[in-house]
Design a protein around this motif. Structure first.
Motif, PDB file in Angstrom:
ATOM      1  N   PHE A 120       0.836  -1.212   0.000  1.00 31.25           N
ATOM      2  CA  PHE A 120       0.000   0.000   0.000  1.00 31.25           C
ATOM      3  C   PHE A 120       0.873   1.266   0.000  1.00 31.25           C
ATOM      4  N   LEU A 121       1.972   1.203   0.761  1.00 32.23           N
ATOM      5  CA  LEU A 121       2.879   2.367   0.773  1.00 32.23           C
ATOM      6  C   LEU A 121       3.497   2.589  -0.602  1.00 32.23           C
ATOM      7  N   ALA A 122       3.869   1.471  -1.254  1.00 32.66           N
ATOM      8  CA  ALA A 122       4.503   1.576  -2.579  1.00 32.66           C
ATOM      9  C   ALA A 122       3.577   2.236  -3.580  1.00 32.66           C
ATOM     10  N   SER A 123       2.275   2.087  -3.355  1.00 32.06           N
ATOM     11  CA  SER A 123       1.331   2.699  -4.286  1.00 32.06           C
ATOM     12  C   SER A 123       1.195   4.210  -4.039  1.00 32.06           C
ATOM     13  N   THR A 126       0.526   7.131 -16.624  1.00 33.42           N
ATOM     14  CA  THR A 126       1.360   5.963 -16.314  1.00 33.42           C
ATOM     15  C   THR A 126       1.552   5.823 -14.807  1.00 33.42           C
ATOM     16  N   LEU A 127       1.785   6.941 -14.134  1.00 32.04           N
ATOM     17  CA  LEU A 127       2.007   6.904 -12.682  1.00 32.04           C
ATOM     18  C   LEU A 127       0.740   6.468 -11.948  1.00 32.04           C
ATOM     19  N   ILE A 128      -0.409   7.033 -12.368  1.00 32.37           N
ATOM     20  CA  ILE A 128      -1.671   6.694 -11.696  1.00 32.37           C
ATOM     21  C   ILE A 128      -1.947   5.200 -11.845  1.00 32.37           C
ATOM     22  N   MET A 129      -1.782   4.699 -13.059  1.00 34.03           N
ATOM     23  CA  MET A 129      -2.138   3.299 -13.298  1.00 34.03           C
ATOM     24  C   MET A 129      -1.168   2.329 -12.624  1.00 34.03           C
ATOM     25  N   PHE A 130       0.093   2.720 -12.466  1.00 39.08           N
ATOM     26  CA  PHE A 130       1.019   1.840 -11.741  1.00 39.08           C
ATOM     27  C   PHE A 130       0.608   1.755 -10.268  1.00 39.08           C
ATOM     28  N   ALA A 131       0.186   2.894  -9.715  1.00 33.32           N
ATOM     29  CA  ALA A 131      -0.270   2.905  -8.314  1.00 33.32           C
ATOM     30  C   ALA A 131      -1.466   1.965  -8.136  1.00 33.32           C
ATOM     31  N   CYS A 132      -2.335   1.901  -9.136  1.00 34.06           N
ATOM     32  CA  CYS A 132      -3.495   0.996  -9.061  1.00 34.06           C
ATOM     33  C   CYS A 132      -3.063  -0.454  -9.236  1.00 34.06           C
ATOM     34  N   ALA A 133      -2.158  -0.687 -10.184  1.00 30.36           N
ATOM     35  CA  ALA A 133      -1.761  -2.069 -10.521  1.00 30.36           C
ATOM     36  C   ALA A 133      -1.070  -2.765  -9.353  1.00 30.36           C
ATOM     37  N   ILE A 134      -0.245  -2.047  -8.625  1.00 26.36           N
ATOM     38  CA  ILE A 134       0.588  -2.687  -7.599  1.00 26.36           C
ATOM     39  C   ILE A 134      -0.257  -3.219  -6.434  1.00 26.36           C
ATOM     40  N   VAL A 136       3.244  -8.341 -10.970  1.00 29.54           N
ATOM     41  CA  VAL A 136       2.967  -6.967 -11.438  1.00 29.54           C
ATOM     42  C   VAL A 136       4.284  -6.273 -11.807  1.00 29.54           C
ATOM     43  N   LEU A 137       5.306  -6.465 -10.962  1.00 31.91           N
ATOM     44  CA  LEU A 137       6.603  -5.829 -11.254  1.00 31.91           C
ATOM     45  C   LEU A 137       7.198  -6.389 -12.551  1.00 31.91           C
ATOM     46  N   LEU A 138       7.054  -7.725 -12.746  1.00 29.59           N
ATOM     47  CA  LEU A 138       7.556  -8.326 -14.000  1.00 29.59           C
ATOM     48  C   LEU A 138       6.768  -7.778 -15.188  1.00 29.59           C
TER      49      LEU A 138
END
Lengths: 76, 512
Positions: B130-133, B408-416, B449-451
Motif C-alpha cells: 500500500f505504501l509503494a502505491s 502511467t504513474l496513476i495506473m502503476f499505483a493501481c496495478a501494484i 505486477v513488477l515483472l
C-alpha cells in the motif's frame, strides 16, 4: 454465508455481461459500426443489470433499524 | 497566457482557503471528540463525494481528457463499463468488510488482512504494498500541477518551484487536518471541480461547435478519422489486450484497492444507508463527471487533431490558448485560472488522502502493531505527520524526473495493489484460506505486477491483471497445502462477520 437466488442470478448476469462487453476480439479492429453497436448495447446492459440487481438485493437485505430508531417509528 | 504573479496569487488564495477549512475542522473535531487524525464516520454526502474526489485526482483535468483525445469513444466506453460493477463488488465484498469493521474498528487497509490471517508478516507485506502505491500517485499530482503551471504561463513558471510549494502545501494541509477535514474539503472541492470541468467543456463546445455535440463528432469523423470511434483507435491506444486489462484494473485497483479509496469504501460510512448511497450514487456521479472530460476530449480532437501523445494531457490549456483566447480573451483568462486552480485543488485533495493513509500505515501498522511500540494518540499522530513529510519530500524528488504521461504513474499505483483483491475475497468467503496462502498470494502477485511492468514491458496493456491471476492461484494452492495455524481466531473472525451482517440486514424471509 448462504446466498439468495437473486444474489446468484445478479452475480452471474453481471459477470456474463461484463465479459461480453470486454472480451478481446470483439468487435473487429477499425469496425466503426460494430464498435458503436457493441459498446452501446454493452454499456446499457451493464448499467441496467447492475442497477436492477442492486435494487432487488436491497429489497431482500433491508437495512435493519437501530433499536432506538425502530422504537420511535413504532410510537408514530 | 497567465503571468507568474497571477499564478502565485491563485495558488496562495486557494491554499489559504483550504488551510482555513482544515484548521476550523481540526479545532472543532478536537474540541468535541478528541477526534482521530486517521479515521472518521461520515454522513452520506461526504462519504459519496470524498470517494469520488479521491479518484478524480489528476484524472479530471489531465489524464482523462487526454485519454479520451487519444483513446476515443472505445476508451470512454471501456471506462463506463466497469463503473456500475462497483455496486456488485460492494454488495459481495466491501459491505461485508464494512459490517465486520463495526466490531473490529480497523484504521488501515492492512488491519483487515492481519486480523483475518493473524499474521504480522502479512501486515508488513500488505503495508509495504500500500505504501509503494502512494509514491507514484502523489508524484503524479505534483507532475501534473507543475506541468499545468508551465503551460498556463507559457513556460514562465519554474517547474521545480511549483513542485516544492505544492508538495509543502500538501504536507501542511494533511498534517493539520486529518481524515475528517480532508473528507470535508473533498466534498466542497469535488462539487466545485465538477462544475469547473463542465463549464470548461461547454464553453469549448459552444465556441467550437455552437453547443452541438453531433457536429463535433461529425467533425472528428471527417477530419481526424473514423478510427477514433473504433479499436485500436487513432493512437493505437486501445488494442484487445488493453481493452480487457484496463477496465479490469480500474474496476479492482482504482475503485477499490488503492489504499485511500479502500478506507473510504470499506470503513468510512456511518451506517448501512450511507454505505448503500455510496454504492449506488457514485456510479452516476462518476458517469456525469467523466462525461464532462469526454466532451473536452471530443472538442480537443475535433479542433486540434494530431497532437503528440505526450502533450495530449494538456488539451485543456491548449484549447483555452488556441481556441477560446482568439474569440474571448477575458473568458480565456477565467478558464485558464479555473483549470489551474481546479487542477491544483483536485490533485492536492487526492494526494492528501493518500498521504494520510500512508501515514496511518506507518504509525499504526508498523510502529504500533508490528513493532508493538506503545504510543499514545498524540505521539502516533506526530509520527504520522513525520511520515507525511517524508513521503511528500520523496514525491517532490520523484516529480523532478517525470514519465511521458501522468496516466502511467496513476495506473502503476493501481496495478501494484491489485493482487491483494483475490486475498480480500478469499478471506471473506473461504474459511480454508490460510496465512501462508495469503502471504504467498501477496508476494507472487506483486512480483508478477513488477515483472509485467519492468521485465515483460506489457504494463501499459495488462496493468495488474496478471498479478491478480497469480495471486489467486498462489493463495488457493498454498492454502490447500498448509493448515490454519490459528483456528480459534479464524472461527472468531467468521462469527464476528456473521454477527455484523445479522445486525445490519433485516433479510426478507420469503426470499429463496
Amino acid at each position: 454465508m448462504k446466498f439468495k437466488r437473486a444474489e446468484i442470478i445478479w452475480l452471474v448476469a453481471s459477470i456474463a455481461v461484463y465479459l461480453f462487453f470486454n472480451i478481446p476480439g470483439v468487435p473487429a479492429y477499425n469496425d466503426f459500426t460494430g464498435s458503436i453497436v457493441h459498446h452501446t448495447i454493452g454499456f446499457l446492459l451493464i448499467w441496467v443489470v447492475n442497477y436492477v440487481g442492486f435494487h432487488k438485493i436491497c429489497k431482500i437485505y433491508r437495512a435493519r433499524k437501530a433499536p432506538d430508531e425502530a422504537e420511535s417509528e413504532n410510537k408514530k | 497566457m497567465l503571468s507568474t504573479t497571477t499564478l502565485w496569487v491563485c495558488i496562495i488564495t486557494y491554499l489559504i482557503i483550504v488551510l482555513g477549512i482544515s484548521s476550523v475542522v481540526h479545532y472543532i473535531q478536537n474540541k468535541r471528540t478528541h477526534g482521530d487524525l486517521f479515521k472518521a464516520k461520515l454522513p452520506w454526502p461526504q462519504a459519496v463525494m470524498t470517494y469520488i474526489a479521491s479518484q478524480m485526482s489528476t484524472w479530471l483535468f489531465f489524464a482523462g481528457p487526454g485519454g479520451y483525445y487519444r483513446g476515443g469513444f472505445v476508451y470512454f466506453m471501456a471506462e463506463m463499463g466497469w463503473v456500475p460493477m462497483f455496486m456488485l463488488i460492494s454488495h459481495f465484498v466491501l459491505n461485508k468488510v464494512w459490517a465486520l469493521n463495526r466490531h473490529r474498528d480497523y484504521v488501515t487497509p492492512s488491519d483487515f488482512f492481519a486480523d483475518r490471517f493473524q499474521s504480522p508478516a502479512l501486515r508488513a507485506i500488505t503495508g509495504l504494498i500500500f505504501l509503494a502505491s502512494s509514491l507514484p500517485y502523489v508524484t503524479s499530482v505534483l507532475v501534473a500541477i507543475a506541468q499545468g503551471a508551465q503551460v498556463a504561463t507559457d513556460g514562465a513558471a519554474n517547474y521545480t518551484t511549483v513542485c516544492i510549494v505544492i508538495g509543502l502545501a500538501m504536507v501542511i494541509f494533511t498534517a493539520i487536518g486529518g481524515f475528517k477535514s480532508v473528507a470535508l474539503t473533498d466534498t466542497i472541492q469535488g462539487v466545485i471541480f465538477i462544475i469547473c470541468i463542465w463549464f470548461i467543456a461547454l464553453t469549448c463546445l459552444g465556441i467550437g461547435f455552437n453547443f452541438s455535440l453531433p457536429t463535433a463528432l461529425k467533425s472528428i469523423y471527417d477530419n481526424a478519422g473514423p478510427e477514433w470511434f473504433s479499436m485500436p483507435g487513432l493512437y493505437n491506444w486501445v488494442p484487445y489486450g488493453y481493452r480487457f486489462g484496463y477496465p479490469f484494473s480500474c474496476m479492482i485497483g482504482l475503485s477499490v484497492m488503492v489504499p485511500h479509496v479502500f478506507v473510504r469504501c470499506c470503513y468510512a460510512s456511518k451506517d448501512l444507508d450511507t454505505q448503500r448511497k455510496v454504492n449506488k450514487l457514485t456510479p452516476p456521479v462518476r458517469l456525469f463527471t467523466w462525461f464532462g472530460c469526454l466532451i473536452v476530449g471530443i472538442v480537443g480532437i475535433a479542433l486540434l487533431p494530431g497532437l503528440e501523445k505526450s502533450t495530449t494531457e494538456m488539451i485543456i490549456p491548449f484549447l483555452v490558448k488556441d481556441i477560446v483566447l482568439q474569440a474571448y480573451p477575458a473568458l480565456a483568462t477565467v478558464l485558464m485560472i479555473m483549470f489551474f486552480v481546479g487542477a491544483t485543488g483536485v490533485g492536492i485533495s487526492t494526494a492528501d488522502s493518500y498521504l494520510l493513509v500512508a501515514a496511518s500505515i506507518v504509525s499504526d501498522d508498523f510502529i504500533g502493531k508490528l513493532f508493538k511500540i506503545e504510543l499514545n494518540q498524540k505521539k502516533k499522530e506526530n509520527i504520522g505527520r513525520l511520515v507525511i513529510l517524508i513521503i511528500g519530500v520523496l514525491s517532490v524528488f520523484m516529480a523532478m524526473n517525470p514519465p511521458d504521461l501522468i496516466y502511467t504513474l496513476i495506473m502503476f499505483a493501481c496495478a501494484i495493489v491489485m493482487p491483494l483483491f483475490p486475498i480480500l475475497v478469499l478471506a471473506i468467503y473461504w474459511k480454508r484460506a490460510t496465512k501462508a496462502g495469503a502471504i504467498a498470494g501477496a508476494v507472487v502477485g506483486t512480483i508478477l505486477v513488477l515483472l509485467t511492468y519492468f521485465v515483460w514491458n506489457i504494463g501499459n496493456t495488462w496493468y495488474g491483471a496478471i498479478g491478480v491471476l497469480g495471486s489467486l492461484v498462489a493463495t488457493v494452492v498454498v492454502s490447500l497445502l498448509t493448515k490454519d495455524s490459528t483456528p480459534e481466531a479464524t472461527t472468531d473472525f467468521y462469527a464476528t462477520l456473521d454477527r455484523g451482517l445479522e445486525e445490519i440486514y433485516d433479510v426478507d424471509p420469503a426470499a429463496k
